[in-house]
Design a protein around this motif. Structure first.
Motif, mmCIF file in Angstrom:
data_model
loop_
_atom_site.group_PDB
_atom_site.id
_atom_site.type_symbol
_atom_site.label_atom_id
_atom_site.label_comp_id
_atom_site.label_asym_id
_atom_site.label_seq_id
_atom_site.Cartn_x
_atom_site.Cartn_y
_atom_site.Cartn_z
ATOM 1 N N PRO A 8 -15.112 31.625 37.294
ATOM 2 C CA PRO A 8 -14.869 30.395 36.904
ATOM 3 C C PRO A 8 -13.385 30.053 36.537
ATOM 4 N N ASP A 9 -12.933 31.070 35.949
ATOM 5 C CA ASP A 9 -11.804 31.170 35.516
ATOM 6 C C ASP A 9 -10.178 31.189 36.480
ATOM 7 N N GLY A 10 -10.939 31.463 37.492
ATOM 8 C CA GLY A 10 -9.877 31.869 38.762
ATOM 9 C C GLY A 10 -10.277 32.931 39.667
ATOM 10 N N VAL A 11 -9.004 33.368 40.396
ATOM 11 C CA VAL A 11 -9.278 34.571 41.457
ATOM 12 C C VAL A 11 -8.602 35.612 40.911
ATOM 13 N N VAL A 12 -9.256 36.704 40.946
ATOM 14 C CA VAL A 12 -8.892 37.979 40.745
ATOM 15 C C VAL A 12 -8.783 38.869 41.902
ATOM 16 N N ILE A 13 -7.347 39.261 42.229
ATOM 17 C CA ILE A 13 -7.383 40.145 43.599
ATOM 18 C C ILE A 13 -7.025 41.766 42.809
ATOM 19 N N THR A 14 -8.084 42.422 42.785
ATOM 20 C CA THR A 14 -7.868 43.867 42.388
ATOM 21 C C THR A 14 -7.382 44.827 43.587
ATOM 22 N N ARG A 15 -6.044 45.081 43.315
ATOM 23 C CA ARG A 15 -5.429 45.850 44.478
ATOM 24 C C ARG A 15 -5.491 47.346 44.226
ATOM 25 N N THR A 16 -5.701 48.281 45.233
ATOM 26 C CA THR A 16 -5.685 49.714 45.183
ATOM 27 C C THR A 16 -4.241 50.164 44.976
ATOM 28 N N GLY A 17 -4.002 50.838 43.919
ATOM 29 C CA GLY A 17 -2.449 51.320 43.541
ATOM 30 C C GLY A 17 -1.660 50.490 43.360
ATOM 31 N N ALA A 18 -1.872 49.118 42.941
ATOM 32 C CA ALA A 18 -1.053 48.105 42.585
ATOM 33 C C ALA A 18 -1.496 47.324 41.579
ATOM 34 N N ARG A 19 -0.575 46.407 40.746
ATOM 35 C CA ARG A 19 -0.894 45.800 39.805
ATOM 36 C C ARG A 19 -2.094 44.585 40.426
ATOM 37 N N THR A 20 -3.013 44.218 39.480
ATOM 38 C CA THR A 20 -4.111 43.131 39.903
ATOM 39 C C THR A 20 -3.251 41.897 40.034
ATOM 40 N N VAL A 21 -3.695 40.984 40.673
ATOM 41 C CA VAL A 21 -3.126 39.657 40.673
ATOM 42 C C VAL A 21 -4.199 38.755 40.339
ATOM 43 N N PHE A 22 -3.690 37.876 39.396
ATOM 44 C CA PHE A 22 -4.773 36.803 38.846
ATOM 45 C C PHE A 22 -4.207 35.536 38.832
ATOM 46 N N ALA A 82 -4.879 39.197 34.178
ATOM 47 C CA ALA A 82 -6.042 38.972 34.046
ATOM 48 C C ALA A 82 -6.869 38.746 32.741
ATOM 49 N N PRO A 83 -7.811 37.965 32.641
ATOM 50 C CA PRO A 83 -8.526 37.954 31.346
ATOM 51 C C PRO A 83 -9.425 39.100 31.270
ATOM 52 N N ALA A 84 -9.724 39.459 30.063
ATOM 53 C CA ALA A 84 -10.507 40.623 29.753
ATOM 54 C C ALA A 84 -12.031 40.342 30.438
ATOM 55 N N ASP A 85 -12.455 38.951 30.452
ATOM 56 C CA ASP A 85 -13.652 38.682 30.898
ATOM 57 C C ASP A 85 -13.533 37.221 31.679
ATOM 58 N N PRO A 86 -13.271 37.294 32.814
ATOM 59 C CA PRO A 86 -12.957 35.808 33.431
ATOM 60 C C PRO A 86 -14.301 35.320 33.848
ATOM 61 N N GLY A 87 -15.276 35.584 33.411
ATOM 62 C CA GLY A 87 -16.584 35.134 33.623
ATOM 63 C C GLY A 87 -17.471 35.631 34.766
ATOM 64 N N PRO A 88 -18.444 35.196 35.182
ATOM 65 C CA PRO A 88 -19.259 35.881 36.169
ATOM 66 C C PRO A 88 -18.518 35.728 37.501
ATOM 67 N N VAL A 89 -19.011 36.517 38.381
ATOM 68 C CA VAL A 89 -18.372 36.649 39.691
ATOM 69 C C VAL A 89 -19.245 35.583 40.598
ATOM 70 N N LEU A 90 -18.374 34.697 41.020
ATOM 71 C CA LEU A 90 -19.087 33.707 42.081
ATOM 72 C C LEU A 90 -19.139 33.966 43.337
ATOM 73 N N TYR A 91 -18.053 34.926 43.771
ATOM 74 C CA TYR A 91 -17.865 35.386 45.294
ATOM 75 C C TYR A 91 -16.932 36.415 45.180
ATOM 76 N N GLU A 92 -17.480 37.553 45.878
ATOM 77 C CA GLU A 92 -16.406 38.703 45.958
ATOM 78 C C GLU A 92 -16.475 39.183 47.603
ATOM 79 N N ALA A 93 -15.057 39.687 47.751
ATOM 80 C CA ALA A 93 -14.943 39.979 49.141
ATOM 81 C C ALA A 93 -14.033 41.215 49.190
ATOM 82 N N GLU A 94 -14.416 42.188 50.102
ATOM 83 C CA GLU A 94 -13.441 43.408 50.361
ATOM 84 C C GLU A 94 -12.588 43.234 51.448
#
Length: 178
Positions: A86-100, A41-53
């Motif tokens: 804006p740059d893509g979708v970031v899935i931040t997982r608990t206890g696992a690698r982030t998927v970009f 994942a980029p250090a700054d993927p841009g502003p969050v357009l939408y976020e869901a848990e």
């Protein structure tokens, strides 16, 4: 004494089943060694357009939701937060690698009722299809709040690159078309 024999037999069967499962997982990892790792994942993927848990279900081979991708931790289920940038979708997982998932690699997004061991109500999972190296994969995510599904799908769909439209040849100037 008689019960000890049955207990030992039961424990032996359980150990055997667990060993066979571990062997199968190891063989799956070996078969999928050529699957590339998702980009960082980029250090700054841009502003969050939408976020869901919710819950990251798994990443599978596209259109084959029983073929879980085991390498790079993509087959591990767990709690996660999916953020659309804006740059893509970031899935931040608990206890696992982030998927970009880079915006350019997005193919489609849809709702489904299940994949690889996680089956829910009709249209209960958000499934993102994207390019990973030379192939396509599907990543499943179940939102914690049912109302978030439609918003997440809309946010991801807005990022999916449009297919190039075929160009029509220009009309000749000075001549009317009949």
């Amino acid at each position: 004494m008689e019960y000890l024999g049955w207990i030992a037999l039961t424990l032996g069967i359980i150990v055997g089943i667990v060993a066979l499962m571990a062997l199968g997982w190891r063989n799956r990892l070996r078969r999928q060694a050529d699957v590339p790792a998702p980009p960082d994942a980029p250090a700054d993927p841009g502003p969050v357009l939408y976020e869901a848990e919710g819950q990251y279900v798994a990443t599978t081979t596209a259109a084959d939701w029983l073929d879980r991708i085991a390498v790079h931790g993509l087959g591990l289920r767990g709690n996660a937060v999916t953020a659309v940038h804006p740059d893509g979708v970031v899935i931040t997982r608990t206890g696992a690698r982030t998927v970009f998932i880079p915006r350019a690699d997005l193919v489609s997004v849809q709702l489904a009722s299940g994949m690889t061991g996680k089956f829910v109500e009709k249209e209960g999972l958000v499934v993102i299809t994207w390019r990973l190296g030379p192939g396509r994969v599907d990543t499943g995510f179940r939102t914690r709040h049912p109302a978030s599904k439609a918003q997440l799908v809309a946010a991801v769909a807005a990022l999916v690159p449009a297919e190039p439209t075929p160009r029509t040849p220009p009309k000749p100037e000075g001549r009317e078309q009949l």
